[in-house]
Design a protein around this motif. Structure first.
Motif, PDB file in Angstrom:
ATOM      1  N   SER A  95      84.021  40.252  34.226  1.00 11.83           N
ATOM      2  CA  SER A  95      83.311  39.280  33.364  1.00 11.83           C
ATOM      3  C   SER A  95      81.825  39.242  33.679  1.00 11.83           C
ATOM      4  O   SER A  95      80.996  39.092  32.787  1.00 11.83           O
ATOM      5  N   CYS A  97      79.903  41.539  34.432  1.00 15.16           N
ATOM      6  CA  CYS A  97      79.150  42.703  33.931  1.00 15.16           C
ATOM      7  C   CYS A  97      78.352  42.370  32.678  1.00 15.16           C
ATOM      8  O   CYS A  97      77.286  42.933  32.433  1.00 15.16           O
ATOM      9  N   ARG A  98      78.881  41.434  31.884  1.00  9.28           N
ATOM     10  CA  ARG A  98      78.165  41.018  30.672  1.00  9.28           C
ATOM     11  C   ARG A  98      76.815  40.383  31.056  1.00  9.28           C
ATOM     12  O   ARG A  98      75.792  40.652  30.450  1.00  9.28           O
ATOM     13  N   HIS A  99      76.835  39.565  32.100  1.00  9.27           N
ATOM     14  CA  HIS A  99      75.597  38.913  32.550  1.00  9.27           C
ATOM     15  C   HIS A  99      74.627  39.914  33.171  1.00  9.27           C
ATOM     16  O   HIS A  99      73.423  39.853  32.958  1.00  9.27           O
ATOM     17  N   LYS A 101      74.397  43.030  32.474  1.00 10.83           N
ATOM     18  CA  LYS A 101      73.823  43.877  31.411  1.00 10.83           C
ATOM     19  C   LYS A 101      72.774  43.105  30.614  1.00 10.83           C
ATOM     20  O   LYS A 101      71.723  43.654  30.266  1.00 10.83           O
ATOM     21  N   GLN A 102      73.060  41.833  30.358  1.00 11.84           N
ATOM     22  CA  GLN A 102      72.107  41.002  29.619  1.00 11.84           C
ATOM     23  C   GLN A 102      70.791  40.871  30.377  1.00 11.84           C
ATOM     24  O   GLN A 102      69.716  40.984  29.798  1.00 11.84           O
ATOM     25  N   PHE A 140      84.491  47.044  25.735  1.00 11.52           N
ATOM     26  CA  PHE A 140      83.348  46.320  26.301  1.00 11.52           C
ATOM     27  C   PHE A 140      82.149  47.259  26.465  1.00 11.52           C
ATOM     28  O   PHE A 140      81.019  46.923  26.112  1.00 11.52           O
ATOM     29  N   SER A 141      82.436  48.443  27.001  1.00 13.39           N
ATOM     30  CA  SER A 141      81.371  49.426  27.254  1.00 13.39           C
ATOM     31  C   SER A 141      80.642  49.797  25.957  1.00 13.39           C
ATOM     32  O   SER A 141      79.408  49.853  25.914  1.00 13.39           O
ATOM     33  N   HIS A 144      78.541  46.789  24.425  1.00 15.73           N
ATOM     34  CA  HIS A 144      77.350  46.348  25.156  1.00 15.73           C
ATOM     35  C   HIS A 144      76.361  47.463  25.456  1.00 15.73           C
ATOM     36  O   HIS A 144      75.456  47.301  26.274  1.00 15.73           O
TER      37      HIS A 144
END
Ligand code: GDP
Length: 174
Positions: A95, A97-99, A101-102, A140-141, A144
């Motif tokens: 989870s 990883c989203r942050h 990447k952002q 997801f990959s 994003h």
């Protein structure tokens, strides 16, 4: 001989295997008790890229972070690529990883304003009790903007060099 200097960041929650990954890649070893100093540190790996080119990879590992924290721009400055790592047995590390990447997309830009290439790395694939499916990671990959994703096991030395080569290839092709 041309030498390319590539600053590459390794980010992800604590305990996913970042320090072990860097240590394995740079020295070829897996050492269970190996710990980097707390804070930002970097290691260097030299690659013979072609007859005329060498690549000096500067790997910046953030040690000592248990979960996502927004990094300072200084850390991101000049970075040309990033490894975003999670542990396949930990859904919370996935989870995050989203942050990660952002934060990268907001702060780590190439001189032309584009986001830096990032590879998503699913580490500890030697372990049986997985918490995230390949299908979920794949979706997801793609959603994003990662260049690709790869399963690795630093323990079994699986895909560590391959992941770094893939990322370096992408950086040098830009
Ligand atoms: P970091 O906090 O992200 O830098 O993580 P570390 O590199 O300190 O690794 C955390 C723990 O996971 C250590 O006990 C490592 O030995 C272990 N570890 C790292 N990579 C792997 C792997 O591929 N497989 C398994 N089973 N354990 C790993």
């Amino acid at each position: 001989m041309t030498e390319h200097l590539l600053k590459i960041l390794i980010v992800g929650d604590g305990n996913v295997g970042k320090s072990s990954f860097v240590h394995r890649y740079v020295s070829g070893q897996f050492n269970k008790t190996y710990k980097m100093t707390v804070g930002v540190d970097f290691s260097v790996k030299l690659l013979r890229w072609s007859d005329k080119e060498k690549v000096r990879l500067q790997l910046w590992d953030i040690a000592g972070q248990e979960r996502f924290i927004s990094m300072t721009r200084i850390y991101y400055k000049g970075a040309l690529g990033c490894v975003v790592m999670f542990d396949v047995t930990s859904s919370s590390s996935f989870s995050s990883c989203r942050h990660w990447k952002q934060d990268l997309d907001n702060k780590a830009m190439l001189p032309n304003g584009d986001s830096i290439p990032c590879i998503l790395v699913a580490n500890k694939c030697d372990l049986a009790h997985r918490a995230v499916s390949a299908d979920t990671i794949d979706k997801f990959s793609k959603a994003h903007g990662f260049i690709t994703w790869m399963e690795t096991s630093v323990k079994d030395n699986k895909n560590v060099e391959e992941a770094m080569r893939m990322l370096a290839q992408e950086i040098l092709s830009v």
